[in-house]
Design an enzyme around this catalytic site. Sequence first.
Site, PDB file in Angstrom:
ATOM      1  N   GLY A   1      21.975   1.597  27.924  1.00 50.24           N
ATOM      2  CA  GLY A   1      22.407   1.071  29.290  1.00 50.24           C
ATOM      3  C   GLY A   1      21.810   1.666  30.845  1.00 50.24           C
TER       4      GLY A   1
ATOM      5  CD  GLU B   1      22.780   4.844  20.534  1.00 52.15           C
ATOM      6  OE1 GLU B   1      23.185   3.635  20.826  1.00 52.15           O
ATOM      7  OE2 GLU B   1      22.621   5.080  19.160  1.00 52.15           O
ATOM      8  N   PRO B   2      18.552   5.337  25.027  1.00 56.59           N
ATOM      9  CG  PRO B   2      17.205   6.324  26.181  1.00 56.59           C
ATOM     10  CD  PRO B   2      18.306   6.205  24.988  1.00 56.59           C
ATOM     11  N   GLY B   3      16.948   1.888  25.471  1.00 54.03           N
ATOM     12  CA  GLY B   3      16.003   0.994  25.179  1.00 54.03           C
ATOM     13  C   GLY B   3      14.989   1.152  26.582  1.00 54.03           C
TER      14      GLY B   3
ATOM     15  NE  ARG C   1      15.616  -8.864  30.474  1.00 51.04           N
ATOM     16  CZ  ARG C   1      16.369  -8.263  31.105  1.00 51.04           C
ATOM     17  NH1 ARG C   1      15.487  -8.928  32.829  1.00 51.04           N
ATOM     18  NH2 ARG C   1      17.234  -8.407  31.630  1.00 51.04           N
TER      19      ARG C   1
ATOM     20  CB  CYS D   1       9.658 -30.113  27.351  1.00 44.57           C
ATOM     21  SG  CYS D   1       7.695 -30.170  27.410  1.00 44.57           S
TER      22      CYS D   1
ATOM     23  CE1 TYR E   1      16.598  -4.797  24.180  1.00 44.13           C
ATOM     24  CE2 TYR E   1      16.567  -4.649  26.165  1.00 44.13           C
ATOM     25  CZ  TYR E   1      17.554  -4.096  24.955  1.00 44.13           C
ATOM     26  OH  TYR E   1      17.881  -3.037  24.353  1.00 44.13           O
TER      27      TYR E   1
HETATM   28  N1  LLP Z   1      22.094   2.027  21.991  1.00 41.88           N
HETATM   29  C1  LLP Z   1      22.399  -0.110  21.536  1.00 41.88           C
HETATM   30  C2  LLP Z   1      24.262   0.183  20.462  1.00 41.88           C
HETATM   31  C3  LLP Z   1      22.827  -0.991  21.927  1.00 41.88           C
HETATM   32  O1  LLP Z   1      23.438  -1.762  21.822  1.00 41.88           O
HETATM   33  C4  LLP Z   1      21.895  -1.211  23.023  1.00 41.88           C
HETATM   34  C5  LLP Z   1      21.418  -2.188  23.987  1.00 41.88           C
HETATM   35  C6  LLP Z   1      21.109   0.034  23.488  1.00 41.88           C
HETATM   36  C7  LLP Z   1      21.138   0.975  22.740  1.00 41.88           C
HETATM   37  C8  LLP Z   1      20.345  -0.050  24.555  1.00 41.88           C
HETATM   38  O2  LLP Z   1      20.558  -0.352  25.515  1.00 41.88           O
HETATM   39  P1  LLP Z   1      19.504  -0.708  26.756  1.00 41.88           P
HETATM   40  O3  LLP Z   1      19.153   1.214  27.221  1.00 41.88           O
HETATM   41  O4  LLP Z   1      18.084  -0.603  26.564  1.00 41.88           O
HETATM   42  O5  LLP Z   1      20.528  -0.904  28.116  1.00 41.88           O
HETATM   43  N2  LLP Z   1      18.598  -8.390  25.460  1.00 41.88           N
HETATM   44  C9  LLP Z   1      19.235  -7.919  27.120  1.00 41.88           C
HETATM   45  C10 LLP Z   1      19.699  -6.982  26.378  1.00 41.88           C
HETATM   46  C11 LLP Z   1      20.601  -6.588  25.375  1.00 41.88           C
HETATM   47  C12 LLP Z   1      21.052  -4.932  24.663  1.00 41.88           C
HETATM   48  C13 LLP Z   1      21.773  -5.069  23.681  1.00 41.88           C
HETATM   49  N3  LLP Z   1      21.947  -3.899  23.189  1.00 41.88           N
HETATM   50  C14 LLP Z   1      18.151  -7.763  28.092  1.00 41.88           C
HETATM   51  O6  LLP Z   1      17.243  -8.733  27.928  1.00 41.88           O
HETATM   52  O7  LLP Z   1      18.465  -7.597  29.036  1.00 41.88           O
END
Ligand code: LLP
Length: 419
Positions: free
Chosen positions: A235, A272-274, A311, A342, A371
């Site tokens: 997050g 858990e950074p994405g 997004r 479209c 994403y």
């Molecule tokens: N851990 C868990 C349990 C999660 O559900 C998520 C994201 C993350 C870690 C990673 O979050 P991050 O560090 O990437 O913010 N599609 C949306 C974001 C959905 C995130 C879902 N869960 C977007 O494009 O903004």
Amino acid sequence: MMREFESRDGQMMIGGVSAASIAEEFGTPVYVTDEQRVRENYRRIHGAFSRFMDTRIHYACKANTNLAILRILEQEGSGIDAVSIGEVRTCLKAGFTPDRIMYTGVNVSDRELKEVSDLGVMINLDSVSEMERLAKIAPGYPVSFRITPGVGSGHGAKVITGNKGAKFGIPLDEVVGTYARAKDLGFDIKGIHAHIGSGGQSAEPFSEMMEVLIGLADEIAELGIDLDFIDMGGGIGVPYRPQEEEMDVEELASVITDMITEETGIGTLILEPGRYIICDSTVLLTRVNDVKDAGTKKYVGCDAGFNTLIRPAMYDSYHYVALANKFGKACTAKYDVVGPICETGDYLAHDRVLPDPTEGDIVAVYNAGAYGFSMSSNYNSRPLCAEVLVNDGKAELIREAETVEEQWRHQIIPERLRK
Ligand code: LLP
């Protein structure tokens, strides 16, 4: 600040390669990922926290599961946050051993619990129902629990997950009872987890969540359960706008790790950074097919729409855009950057000043790594696009663009309807 790119003779450069030459060589739309940036982002976040305590980074691979990108993170020493059996198996294929993967599903089927537990991947349970079902499928299995901390954060309502009443996690007032039940069931209980949401830009919700987690860990310790780790989820937001401040991760790390005192008995912190790892490593390149002046608005019509990057359409997310082949040129007017789908809702950017866009120009959409590809679709029967990795002045294909034929592969016309 938002990441900036080098300009060479009016050309945008990424990883030492000109964006326009990548578009020329590999076609468009194309996602282009800068390997070194992925490595730097990983090292920055891991370094910030591991200075203070034992820290494991579990890359949230839902942000991008390309095997080559997973290989980079495997080399860096990352772990994985996986949400489905598909993600688990993809990460195993990329060379992660099961002990480096944690599975955090939601509304999980028995079949998937069986498959994941057969692979020996740790399971982070999201509900009492899931726990009771896993107890039958894999007694004594190593688990942790995702709890609902009652603290939410995110770039928009659709991605806030930790608030009271959310669909995710064990409700706060049931947490201690659930750990007691898990102990009775004979589970090997490893930790506690929460995830407040995605793309928030402030540090406070993280410390509020941590306070809740530590309070619970104390109560759980009184049940005679020693937890090895606290997992604070992902997050951490990144700047999408030019002047936007970035979150101070050094400061965040210091505040969070200060809270996990020795008395808690918890030796390991998991993050858990994405987005933080992959977002600004990648740009989406899309070619201008059409330019239109509709009187009240001017449009730059590109070959990527919400099929390629959803997004903006889905969350109203802002992505900075620039013309890669007129990089740094003076802007002439305001445009909406739109795609080939479209639907009126098909846009990449609203009201952006751009330097006299014309057919054939290359639009670079920034911060497309998280994403972006992973949420792309075949809508309007458009093939999924290619992905390219750049490193040290070289560009390599890491995913071929799909073909239309591939979209027919799983479809069946009943005999009576055949021609
Ligand atoms: N851990 C868990 C349990 C999660 O559900 C998520 C994201 C993350 C870690 C990673 O979050 P991050 O560090 O990437 O913010 N599609 C949306 C974001 C959905 C995130 C879902 N869960 C977007 O494009 O903004």
